[in-house]
Design an enzyme around this catalytic site. Structure first.
Site, PDB file in Angstrom:
ATOM      1  N   LYS A 174       0.922  -1.172  -0.063  1.00  0.00           N
ATOM      2  CA  LYS A 174      -0.063   0.034  -0.002  1.00  0.00           C
ATOM      3  C   LYS A 174       0.801   1.149  -0.009  1.00  0.00           C
ATOM      4  O   LYS A 174       1.733   1.281   0.904  1.00  0.00           O
ATOM      5  CB  LYS A 174      -0.767   0.022   1.192  1.00  0.00           C
ATOM      6  CG  LYS A 174      -1.419   1.304   1.405  1.00  0.00           C
ATOM      7  CD  LYS A 174      -2.576   1.166   2.676  1.00  0.00           C
ATOM      8  CE  LYS A 174      -2.785   2.320   3.344  1.00  0.00           C
ATOM      9  NZ  LYS A 174      -4.025   2.032   4.332  1.00  0.00           N
TER      10      LYS A 174
HETATM   11  C1  R5P Z   1      -2.210   4.666   7.895  1.00  0.00           C
HETATM   12  O1  R5P Z   1      -1.212   4.341   7.915  1.00  0.00           O
HETATM   13  C2  R5P Z   1      -3.491   3.890   7.908  1.00  0.00           C
HETATM   14  O2  R5P Z   1      -2.939   2.696   7.398  1.00  0.00           O
HETATM   15  C3  R5P Z   1      -4.495   4.460   6.647  1.00  0.00           C
HETATM   16  O3  R5P Z   1      -5.710   3.388   6.997  1.00  0.00           O
HETATM   17  C4  R5P Z   1      -4.164   4.722   5.408  1.00  0.00           C
HETATM   18  O4  R5P Z   1      -3.377   5.893   5.596  1.00  0.00           O
HETATM   19  C5  R5P Z   1      -5.407   4.922   4.557  1.00  0.00           C
HETATM   20  O5  R5P Z   1      -6.054   5.951   5.083  1.00  0.00           O
HETATM   21  P1  R5P Z   1      -6.231   7.099   4.382  1.00  0.00           P
HETATM   22  O6  R5P Z   1      -7.095   6.951   3.168  1.00  0.00           O
HETATM   23  O7  R5P Z   1      -7.004   7.882   5.327  1.00  0.00           O
HETATM   24  O8  R5P Z   1      -4.836   7.965   4.103  1.00  0.00           O
END
Ligand code: R5P
Length: 261
Positions: A174
Site C-alpha cells: 500500500k
Molecule cells: C495509515 O497508515 C493507515 O493505515 C490508514 O489506513 C491509511 O493511511 C489509509 O487511510 P487514508 O485513506 O485516510 O490515508
C-alpha cells in the site's frame, strides 16, 4: 503458493476483475478518535456493502463490528507510537500477536515500514519477522509504505519503498499515488493499492482513484476521503464504481451527488 494464502488473497483482491476496494478505518491506532470515526460501527455499517475488505485494528473489530459479518478483514498489526510523539512518529513495532490475528479469522494483516528514516531498520525487521510468522499460516502481509517528515511522496521514494517491501516478502503493497505512478507499478512485483491520504474535495479524490487504477494499481485502501466526506455512502459507491465498474471520474461524481445522504 499455498492454498490458504491464495484463498485469503482472493478474499482481498477479487478474482472476478483483479481489483479491490479496501475501506481503511484503522486510524485510531495512532490518531485516537479521528473525525468521522468517533463511532466506527455507525460509520462503517452502511458502507460495508460497497467495500471488498475492511482494514482496522483488533480493538475496533472486537468492539464495533458484528462477528457475523462476511466482510474480509485486514488487521493492522503494527503500531506503538501516537501523533503526540512527533520525533518517534511511525517508529512502529508489532502490536498484535499472530495467534490473535488467527483467532480473529483475518484474511490479511497490515504492517507499516518507514524507509529512509532513523528507525527504518526496526520497522523493516519488524515487518519481515511478522511475514515469517504469517507465512507459516498462509496469511498475506500488506506492507504500508509510511512516509516520514521531509520525505517527498514522489515516484523515486515510493518506488524504492514499494520494491523493498515486495522483495522483503510482502504480498501486497500500500503506497501513495504520485506523478508517474505507473513506474512504481512496473517495478513492484506484487499488487499495489493506494492510500487516500488527507481529505480532499470529492472530485479530486475520485480523479486520483481513477488515475491510480489506470496506472496499474489493483485498488484503493481509502479512509478519510470516504468517512470524512459530506456523504460517505455516496463516496464509497463512487469509488467502488471507478474500481469495479469502469466509471469515469465524472460518472462516479454524478453517482456521488445523486446518492441520498
Ligand atoms: C495509515 O497508515 C493507515 O493505515 C490508514 O489506513 C491509511 O493511511 C489509509 O487511510 P487514508 O485513506 O485516510 O490515508
Amino acid at each position: 503458493m499455498d492454498w490458504g494464502m491464495k484463498n485469503r488473497l482472493s478474499k482481498i483482491i477479487k478474482p472476478k476483475d483483479g481489483h479491490t476496494v479496501m475501506l481503511a478505518v484503522d486510524h485510531g491506532y495512532f490518531m485516537g478518535p479521528t473525525t468521522g470515526l468517533e463511532n466506527i460501527k455507525t460509520m462503517v455499517d452502511p458502507l460495508l456493502r460497497y467495500a471488498d475488505t475492511l482494514m482496522l485494528t483488533r480493538g475496533a473489530l472486537r468492539n464495533y463490528i458484528d462477528p457475523h459479518t462476511t466482510i474480509p478483514i485486514v488487521l493492522r498489526v503494527s503500531g506503538g507510537t501516537s501523533i503526540l510523539n512527533e520525533s518517534n512518529l511511525l517508529h512502529e513495532g508489532t502490536v498484535v500477536d499472530i495467534e490473535d490475528a488467527i483467532r480473529l479469522n483475518v484474511s490479511g494483516v497490515a504492517f507499516s515500514i518507514l524507509v529512509g528514516q532513523p528507525h527504518e531498520r526496526d520497522t523493516i525487521l519488524g515487518m519481515t519477522e511478522y511475514i515469517d510468522k504469517a507465512n507459516r499460516y498462509g496469511i498475506p502481509v500488506l506492507a504500508v509504505t509510511a512516509v516520514g517528515k521531509g520525505l517527498g511522496k514522489d515516484v523515486r521514494y515510493l518506488s524504492l519503498a514499494s520494491r523493498m517491501a515486495a522483495e522483503l516478502g510482502a504480498s501486497i503493497v500500500k503506497t501513495y499515488f504520485c506523478k508517474d505512478f505507473e513506474k512504481i507499478v512496473e517495478t513492484c512485483p506484487v499488487p499495489i493499492v493506494i492510500a487516500g491520504g488527507k481529505k480532499q474535495p470529492e472530485q479530486d479524490a475520485l480523479n486520483m482513484a481513477y488515475d491510480a487504477i489506470h496506472a496499474g494499481a489493483v485498488g484503493v485502501d481509502m479512509g478519510r476521503n470516504i468517512f470524512q466526506s459530506s456523504n460517505p455512502v455516496g463516496m464509497m459507491k463512487a469509488v467502488n464504481a471507478i474500481v469495479h465498474k469502469k466509471h469515469t471520474p465524472k460518472e462516479a461524481y454524478a453517482l456521488f451527488t445523486s446518492t441520498k445522504k
